[in-house]
Write a protein that holds these residues in place. Structure first.
Motif, PDB file in Angstrom:
ATOM      1  N   VAL A 299     -30.986  53.475 -89.142  1.00 57.27           N
ATOM      2  CA  VAL A 299     -32.025  53.807 -88.151  1.00 57.27           C
ATOM      3  C   VAL A 299     -31.397  53.958 -86.762  1.00 57.27           C
ATOM      4  O   VAL A 299     -31.733  54.886 -86.007  1.00 57.27           O
ATOM      5  CB  VAL A 299     -33.129  52.717 -88.144  1.00 57.27           C
ATOM      6  N   CYS A 300     -30.453  53.069 -86.464  1.00 59.87           N
ATOM      7  CA  CYS A 300     -29.773  53.121 -85.161  1.00 59.87           C
ATOM      8  C   CYS A 300     -29.037  54.460 -84.998  1.00 59.87           C
ATOM      9  O   CYS A 300     -29.147  55.134 -83.961  1.00 59.87           O
ATOM     10  CB  CYS A 300     -28.792  51.943 -85.089  1.00 59.87           C
ATOM     11  N   ASP A 301     -28.306  54.853 -86.044  1.00 64.45           N
ATOM     12  CA  ASP A 301     -27.575  56.130 -86.014  1.00 64.45           C
ATOM     13  C   ASP A 301     -28.534  57.301 -85.829  1.00 64.45           C
ATOM     14  O   ASP A 301     -28.283  58.229 -85.062  1.00 64.45           O
ATOM     15  CB  ASP A 301     -26.801  56.344 -87.324  1.00 64.45           C
ATOM     16  N   LEU A 302     -29.638  57.216 -86.570  1.00 67.74           N
ATOM     17  CA  LEU A 302     -30.649  58.290 -86.533  1.00 67.74           C
ATOM     18  C   LEU A 302     -31.183  58.475 -85.112  1.00 67.74           C
ATOM     19  O   LEU A 302     -31.224  59.586 -84.582  1.00 67.74           O
ATOM     20  CB  LEU A 302     -31.789  57.872 -87.463  1.00 67.74           C
ATOM     21  N   LEU A 303     -31.567  57.361 -84.499  1.00 64.54           N
ATOM     22  CA  LEU A 303     -32.164  57.436 -83.154  1.00 64.54           C
ATOM     23  C   LEU A 303     -31.135  57.910 -82.131  1.00 64.54           C
ATOM     24  O   LEU A 303     -31.449  58.742 -81.268  1.00 64.54           O
ATOM     25  CB  LEU A 303     -32.723  56.067 -82.752  1.00 64.54           C
ATOM     26  N   LEU A 304     -29.908  57.397 -82.258  1.00 66.70           N
ATOM     27  CA  LEU A 304     -28.852  57.807 -81.308  1.00 66.70           C
ATOM     28  C   LEU A 304     -28.596  59.309 -81.394  1.00 66.70           C
ATOM     29  O   LEU A 304     -28.415  59.983 -80.379  1.00 66.70           O
ATOM     30  CB  LEU A 304     -27.559  57.046 -81.599  1.00 66.70           C
TER      31      LEU A 304
ATOM     32  N   PHE B  81     -18.057  45.920 -83.618  1.00 65.41           N
ATOM     33  CA  PHE B  81     -18.334  44.541 -84.054  1.00 65.41           C
ATOM     34  C   PHE B  81     -19.787  44.411 -84.507  1.00 65.41           C
ATOM     35  O   PHE B  81     -20.129  43.589 -85.326  1.00 65.41           O
ATOM     36  CB  PHE B  81     -18.118  43.566 -82.890  1.00 65.41           C
ATOM     37  N   TRP B  82     -20.636  45.245 -83.928  1.00 72.42           N
ATOM     38  CA  TRP B  82     -22.071  45.105 -84.193  1.00 72.42           C
ATOM     39  C   TRP B  82     -22.694  46.279 -84.949  1.00 72.42           C
ATOM     40  O   TRP B  82     -23.573  46.074 -85.752  1.00 72.42           O
ATOM     41  CB  TRP B  82     -22.844  44.917 -82.872  1.00 72.42           C
ATOM     42  N   ILE B  83     -22.259  47.516 -84.618  1.00 77.83           N
ATOM     43  CA  ILE B  83     -22.934  48.653 -85.255  1.00 77.83           C
ATOM     44  C   ILE B  83     -22.100  49.208 -86.415  1.00 77.83           C
ATOM     45  O   ILE B  83     -20.888  49.030 -86.476  1.00 77.83           O
ATOM     46  CB  ILE B  83     -23.265  49.784 -84.251  1.00 77.83           C
ATOM     47  N   GLY B  84     -22.795  49.883 -87.333  1.00 80.44           N
ATOM     48  CA  GLY B  84     -22.154  50.392 -88.543  1.00 80.44           C
ATOM     49  C   GLY B  84     -21.024  51.357 -88.235  1.00 80.44           C
ATOM     50  O   GLY B  84     -19.908  51.209 -88.721  1.00 80.44           O
ATOM     51  N   GLN B  85     -21.324  52.371 -87.432  1.00 76.92           N
ATOM     52  CA  GLN B  85     -20.315  53.372 -87.088  1.00 76.92           C
ATOM     53  C   GLN B  85     -20.400  53.659 -85.604  1.00 76.92           C
ATOM     54  O   GLN B  85     -21.518  53.744 -85.056  1.00 76.92           O
ATOM     55  CB  GLN B  85     -20.582  54.664 -87.848  1.00 76.92           C
ATOM     56  N   VAL B  86     -19.240  53.828 -84.973  1.00 80.36           N
ATOM     57  CA  VAL B  86     -19.270  54.084 -83.528  1.00 80.36           C
ATOM     58  C   VAL B  86     -19.417  55.573 -83.217  1.00 80.36           C
ATOM     59  O   VAL B  86     -19.641  55.952 -82.070  1.00 80.36           O
ATOM     60  CB  VAL B  86     -18.019  53.528 -82.792  1.00 80.36           C
ATOM     61  N   ALA B  87     -19.300  56.418 -84.265  1.00 78.68           N
ATOM     62  CA  ALA B  87     -19.346  57.871 -84.032  1.00 78.68           C
ATOM     63  C   ALA B  87     -20.617  58.338 -83.298  1.00 78.68           C
ATOM     64  O   ALA B  87     -20.517  59.139 -82.362  1.00 78.68           O
ATOM     65  CB  ALA B  87     -19.174  58.611 -85.347  1.00 78.68           C
TER      66      ALA B  87
ATOM     67  N   PRO C 122     -24.680  59.040 -92.421  1.00 79.23           N
ATOM     68  CA  PRO C 122     -26.081  58.925 -92.001  1.00 79.23           C
ATOM     69  C   PRO C 122     -26.379  59.711 -90.727  1.00 79.23           C
ATOM     70  O   PRO C 122     -27.510  60.126 -90.481  1.00 79.23           O
ATOM     71  CB  PRO C 122     -26.271  57.419 -91.782  1.00 79.23           C
ATOM     72  N   LYS C 123     -25.312  59.912 -89.914  1.00 77.30           N
ATOM     73  CA  LYS C 123     -25.462  60.664 -88.679  1.00 77.30           C
ATOM     74  C   LYS C 123     -26.074  62.043 -88.951  1.00 77.30           C
ATOM     75  O   LYS C 123     -26.818  62.591 -88.150  1.00 77.30           O
ATOM     76  CB  LYS C 123     -24.048  60.820 -88.096  1.00 77.30           C
ATOM     77  N   GLY C 124     -25.737  62.592 -90.125  1.00 78.30           N
ATOM     78  CA  GLY C 124     -26.229  63.921 -90.503  1.00 78.30           C
ATOM     79  C   GLY C 124     -27.747  63.979 -90.560  1.00 78.30           C
ATOM     80  O   GLY C 124     -28.360  64.990 -90.195  1.00 78.30           O
TER      81      GLY C 124
ATOM     82  N   ALA D 295     -25.269  55.306-100.669  1.00 78.15           N
ATOM     83  CA  ALA D 295     -24.322  54.380-100.026  1.00 78.15           C
ATOM     84  C   ALA D 295     -24.423  54.478 -98.506  1.00 78.15           C
ATOM     85  O   ALA D 295     -24.295  53.485 -97.791  1.00 78.15           O
ATOM     86  CB  ALA D 295     -22.899  54.696-100.478  1.00 78.15           C
ATOM     87  N   SER D 296     -24.651  55.696 -98.003  1.00 76.66           N
ATOM     88  CA  SER D 296     -24.670  55.878 -96.544  1.00 76.66           C
ATOM     89  C   SER D 296     -25.902  55.270 -95.890  1.00 76.66           C
ATOM     90  O   SER D 296     -25.903  55.015 -94.690  1.00 76.66           O
ATOM     91  CB  SER D 296     -24.575  57.366 -96.203  1.00 76.66           C
ATOM     92  N   ILE D 297     -26.947  55.076 -96.697  1.00 79.22           N
ATOM     93  CA  ILE D 297     -28.169  54.525 -96.081  1.00 79.22           C
ATOM     94  C   ILE D 297     -28.477  53.102 -96.544  1.00 79.22           C
ATOM     95  O   ILE D 297     -29.592  52.611 -96.351  1.00 79.22           O
ATOM     96  CB  ILE D 297     -29.399  55.453 -96.301  1.00 79.22           C
ATOM     97  N   THR D 298     -27.498  52.453 -97.138  1.00 84.85           N
ATOM     98  CA  THR D 298     -27.761  51.079 -97.620  1.00 84.85           C
ATOM     99  C   THR D 298     -28.050  50.124 -96.461  1.00 84.85           C
ATOM    100  O   THR D 298     -28.946  49.289 -96.553  1.00 84.85           O
ATOM    101  CB  THR D 298     -26.571  50.510 -98.427  1.00 84.85           C
ATOM    102  N   GLN D 299     -27.273  50.272 -95.376  1.00 83.61           N
ATOM    103  CA  GLN D 299     -27.517  49.382 -94.235  1.00 83.61           C
ATOM    104  C   GLN D 299     -28.629  49.992 -93.385  1.00 83.61           C
ATOM    105  O   GLN D 299     -28.381  50.865 -92.542  1.00 83.61           O
ATOM    106  CB  GLN D 299     -26.248  49.215 -93.409  1.00 83.61           C
TER     107      GLN D 299
END
Lengths: 260, 254
Positions: free
Chosen positions: B22-27, A165-171, B111-113, B13-17
């Protein structure tokens, strides 16, 4: 009231059983992982000076961990897809709870996997070692805990799925969950290698219940230990259910404000 | 030229949001550091395993993470290849005058990549591996090709066996996991498995051996084996494609 959820459960249960190719594939995959981890743990056991560790029981321990790990369906991906493609909003007006339906579907898949993969895993472990680690009643209780633990893992995946609901991807979130699962659960390397503070941290999480602590029942079973694991399991289940309810309510509010 | 532009669009496209990126990157960096911390604890206590020290493990992780990250950024379409085949979304790629497999692979970027790639960079800095950057980059590139090839082969199994997408996914995840272990600790039979059925050894072990003691012979082996996996992927996908039945899906790819 529960009839619709029971039907969903059985629908998903028999669908999973019907997909024989997937079950065969998962079984082959599980045995491969079992052999690899067995070898790995034996090497590590020698390295940490525990050569005396019973090899047969070790295989049963790893089999028990892998059994849960491979059986739990990727429910978070389904939830993410449904939230992202808007299918979720179509399900809201229906006279059935979305969360309940999700859980029933997931549970059906999980139980089908647990039954088939349980026969394969424990059958393989018995064939390889020639040893059965527990008497029938304790083993039955151990299996019972296994099914409950699978349900707990499923609830955790629902929680991860709802974060879409909040984040782009849950992966990425799932990756973190998986890594913590493997490391703090005691599958990658034995928890006893960790320093005390990290062992304490691990024991304060739900991961040892999901893997190591539960599987350790196979090595040293007592009704008291079984009860302890069951109580912890119950507490974690209640906590995660509460979190799911809260997160879902917040997610719904977001959808109502911003649209689906 | 087409594929370069496709890749550019996919990555953009993968980095538009930005926030999600950034959240994916840090995680992902946090996620990868968990694993490194685990090995650090292990080596702090036991110093070495199978003649490998912590420095070797850092190199192995840098290559493994870099290769996996590169695959996700450049060939992200492979992650959901089985789903694409099963739900009939292959139709839109078949109508275009470009190589179908490459087109699918490069049409998505995750973006996870970037998180994995950044983790690899951090490990190169932490491990003081600057003098081996050339070998590491070769390892990352060949590793990404092998990761992608194996994933293509695994996901193409749905052409022959039906809905086995979950098996393909778990298999690919396990290769990633096992590639972060030193292959030399396994017994003979499993070592063979680690270079064939679960080619984690090709992805990380061979490149690290290249760093430990460089030789052109090893380098040629690495390149040849990687090329073989790529060839197998194209052959396997091609064979599967002959069995593909259209999903009769109406859609437009812009």
């Amino acid at each position: 009231m529960l009839a619709k959820y029971t039907r969903l459960f059985f629908l998903s249960f028999f669908q999973t059983l019907k997909n024989r190719n997937a079950l065969v594939g998962l079984s082959v995959f599980l045995i491969t992982c079992l052999l690899i981890f067995d070898n790995l743990w034996k090497v590590i056991a020698i390295r940490i000076g525990q050569e005396g560790l019973n090899g047969s029981l070790l295989l049963w321990y790893i089999a028990s961990n892998e059994w849960i790990l491979v059986s739990v369906p990727q429910l978070h991906e389904e939830i993410e897809d449904e939230v992202k493609n808007g299918q979720f909003t179509y399900m809201l007006p229906r006279p059935i709870s979305y969360l309940g339906a999700c859980f029933s579907r997931g549970l059906g898949k999980l139980f089908a996997n647990l039954i088939v993969l349980g026969i394969v895993t424990f059958g393989f472990a018995y064939w390889k070692t020639g040893v059965f680690p527990l008497h029938p009643l304790p083993f039955f209780l151990f299996l019972l805990i296994g099914f409950a633990v699978g349900a707990l893992a499923l609830l955790a995946l629902i929680l991860i799925g709802l974060s879409s609901f909040w984040i782009g991807q849950v992966a990425p979130l799932y990756s973190v969950w998986e890594k913590l699962y493997l490391t703090l659960g005691g599958l990658m390397i034995p928890l006893t290698i960790y320093p005390d503070w990290l062992q304490n941290v691990a024991n304060a999480t739900l991961f040892p219940i999901l893997l190591g602590e539960r599987s350790a029942l196979l090595l040293d079973f007592s009704y008291h230990k079984w009860l302890c694991v069951s109580v912890k399991l119950g507490i974690w289940m209640a906590g995660i259910c509460l979190l799911i309810t809260m997160l879902y309510a917040l997610g719904l509010k977001k959808i109502q404000h911003e649209g689906g | 030229m087409f594929f370069l532009s496709l890749l550019k669009v996919s990555i953009r496209a993968s980095i538009t949001q930005k926030g999600a990126f950034v959240c994916d990157l840090l995680l992902m960096i946090f996620n990868n550091l968990i694993f490194i911390a685990l090995w650090w604890i292990f080596f702090d206590r036991f110093k070495e395993i199978g003649n490998w020290k912590m420095a070797d493990m850092i190199a192995l992780n840098a290559i493994g993470l870099g290769a996996y990250g590169l695959m996700r950024v450049f060939f992200g379409g492979v992650i959901n290849l089985s789903k694409t085949i099963l739900n009939g979304s292959l139709d839109i790629f078949l109508t275009q005058p470009k190589n179908v497999l490459l087109h699918i692979l490069m049409s998505t970027s995750y973006p996870k990549g970037f998180g994995h790639l950044l983790s690899a960079f951090i490990l190169i800095v932490i491990g003081d591996l600057y003098s081996h950057v050339g070998s590491i980059l070769i390892g990352i590139t060949t590793g990404a090709l092998v990761f992608t090839s194996i994933a293509v082969i695994a996901h193409s199994a749905v052409f022959f066996l039906g809905s086995v997408d979950i098996v393909a996914k778990k298999y690919c995840e396990s290769i990633y996991l096992f590639s972060l272990y030193p292959t030399n600790i396994y017994s003979d039979m499993l070592q063979i498995m680690m270079f064939t059925l679960v080619p984690a050894g090709v992805i990380t072990y061979l490149p690290v051996e290249l760093i430990r003691a460089f030789s052109y012979e090893k380098l040629i082996y690495l390149i040849l084996i990687s090329a073989l996996f790529v060839l197998l992927a194209f052959v396997f996908f091609g064979l599967g494609l002959r069995r593909y039945e259209s999903g009769n899906q109406f859609s437009i790819k812009t």
